[in-house]
Scaffold this motif. Structure first.
Motif, PDB file in Angstrom:
ATOM      1  N   ASP A  77       0.832  -1.209   0.000  1.00 25.31           N
ATOM      2  CA  ASP A  77       0.000   0.000   0.000  1.00 25.31           C
ATOM      3  C   ASP A  77       0.862   1.251   0.000  1.00 25.31           C
ATOM      4  OD1 ASP A  77      -2.379   1.442  -0.034  1.00 25.31           O
ATOM      5  OD2 ASP A  77      -2.485   1.590   2.143  1.00 25.31           O
ATOM      6  N   ARG A  80       2.821   2.956   3.535  1.00 23.47           N
ATOM      7  CA  ARG A  80       2.258   3.987   4.400  1.00 23.47           C
ATOM      8  C   ARG A  80       2.426   3.647   5.882  1.00 23.47           C
ATOM      9  NH1 ARG A  80      -2.954   5.571   4.760  1.00 23.47           N
ATOM     10  NH2 ARG A  80      -3.794   3.529   4.212  1.00 23.47           N
ATOM     11  N   GLY A  92      -9.128   0.115   6.393  1.00 24.32           N
ATOM     12  CA  GLY A  92      -8.120  -0.415   5.474  1.00 24.32           C
ATOM     13  C   GLY A  92      -7.299  -1.520   6.120  1.00 24.32           C
ATOM     14  N   TRP A  93      -6.077  -1.709   5.612  1.00 22.44           N
ATOM     15  CA  TRP A  93      -5.231  -2.781   6.144  1.00 22.44           C
ATOM     16  C   TRP A  93      -4.916  -2.585   7.619  1.00 22.44           C
ATOM     17  CZ3 TRP A  93      -0.747  -1.128   8.316  1.00 22.44           C
ATOM     18  CH2 TRP A  93      -0.223   0.098   7.895  1.00 22.44           C
TER      19      TRP A  93
END
Length: 380
Positions: A77, A80, A92-93
């Motif tokens: 990603d 980040r 999100g993750w």
């Protein structure tokens, strides 16, 4: 404790390097947890049936240290870093990391702020449990930082709690159990009614065999609604039969409704195929499970109706090129297939699968050879 898997050790070093680069110091520890593939036993888990996963040699690694505030970094990603002010509302993750911390605290295992660098080579979106691998690696890392010795069975329940209640994905406990409990060189036979399990020898190399995992690169189309529909069908069939679950349904049972009877036939037959697979593997004749794998796919395709054009293409091409058996694996509607092949024929099968996809205008599949790998373990 077993020695770290070589691939896990390599990923662990890469995770440590990412931690150093982002946070300016070495992590206190790092844990690796694998993805999984289900050898056989599909859509049986929520019917109190049998499953048989094995861990893949693909791992998520969480490198971690205590800190004054939560900081989550990932090497995917775009590399980040997320710095949530609290454990609530993370998306999100990073939700998988925050969710595990939340679930640990909710379960009575207090954990405080930490820096975590996450690194993974488990293919995402391929039905190989990339999210469960992340959850299990993070859970064991946080438990280790705070001195909690959590039994693996309970760790699986806590990781599932994170995914169900925090992330909002209605998964069962198969994926987390496989990531935490599988052993190298073995497939794990698990009874989903009481969660009892047995590690069954599954040494492909002893017979000159290999297992190919085919990531079809196909999205899970309409998966959520279709999963719910299949589950409702099973519950209705059990109700009509007067049993608590389709685990209790006898061979040849029927309720007089074509769709429900096909769902019923799959679940009863699949449980029998898992039991037969266990018996064959215990006898040491790995090649003998090929026909059961293929029969499982036919049942999933025709009776349970959860396959896809991409999965059927991969299975048909593998069998046509000489695979001993092949089937879709996971929930279906996309994702991955597996093929049991003689090691000498692996390249031929891989080429056939790729050519079949190209001829039909399907996405190029990613094929890798898999061995039953080691479950979650510490790598630093």
């Amino acid at each position: 404790m077993p020695e770290p898997d070589h691939r896990a050790r390599t990923l662990g070093s890469e995770a440590e390097a990412a931690f150093r680069s982002e946070f300016g110091a070495a992590p206190a520890l790092a844990w690796a947890a694998p993805g999984r593939v289900n050898l056989i036993g599909e859509h049986t888990d929520y019917n109190d049936g049998f499953v048989m996963p094995f861990a893949l040699p693909f791992y998520a690694v969480a490198a971690a240290s205590k800190a004054d505030a939560w900081e989550f970094h990932s090497t995917f990603d775009g590399g980040r870093t997320v710095r949530p002010g609290s454990l609530g509302g993370v998306e999100g993750w990073a939700a998988y990391l925050a969710g595990v911390a939340w679930a640990l605290n909710e379960s009575g295992y207090e954990v405080g702020p930490a820096r975590i660098a996450l690194h993974s080579d488990v293919p995402q979106g391929a039905g190989l449990s990339s999210s469960a691998a992340i959850e299990c690696a993070v859970l064991l890392a946080l438990a280790g930082l705070h001195g909690h010795d959590i039994a693996r069975d309970e760790a699986a329940r806590i990781a599932r709690k994170a995914e169900n209640e925090y992330v909002g994905a209605p998964t069962g406990i198969l994926d987390q159990s496989a990531s935490l409990l599988c052993e190298a060189g073995r497939a794990m036979f698990m009874d989903c009614r009481d969660l009892s399990r047995e590690q069954v020898p599954f040494r492909l190399e002893d017979e000159g065999l290999t297992m190919l995992v085919v990531d079809t690169d196909a999205p899970h189309r309409h998966a959520d609604g279709e999963y719910a529909s299949r589950r409702a069908d099973c519950e209705r069939a059990a109700e009509l039969l007067g049993v608590a679950s389709l685990r209790e349904a006898p061979d040849g049972a029927a309720v007089g409704d074509d769709r429900l009877d096909r769902r019923l036939r799959h679940v009863v037959g699949e449980n029998r195929r898992v039991a037969d697979t266990v018996a064959i593997l215990k006898g040491g004749a790995v090649a003998g499970i090929g026909e059961l794998l293929t029969a499982s796919h036919v049942s999933l395709r025709d009776d349970y109706e959860v396959s896809s054009v991409e999965l059927d293409s991969a299975v048909d091409a593998a069998l046509g090129a000489g695979a001993l058996g092949a089937r879709m694996t996971g929930g279906g509607f996309g994702g991955s297939a597996i093929a049991l092949v003689e090691a000498a024929a692996a390249r031929k099968v891989e080429t056939a699968v790729a050519e079949a996809a190209a001829a039909q205008g399907l996405p190029a599949p990613r094929v890798s050879a898999a061995r039953p790998a080691q479950g979650a373990h510490r790598v630093h």
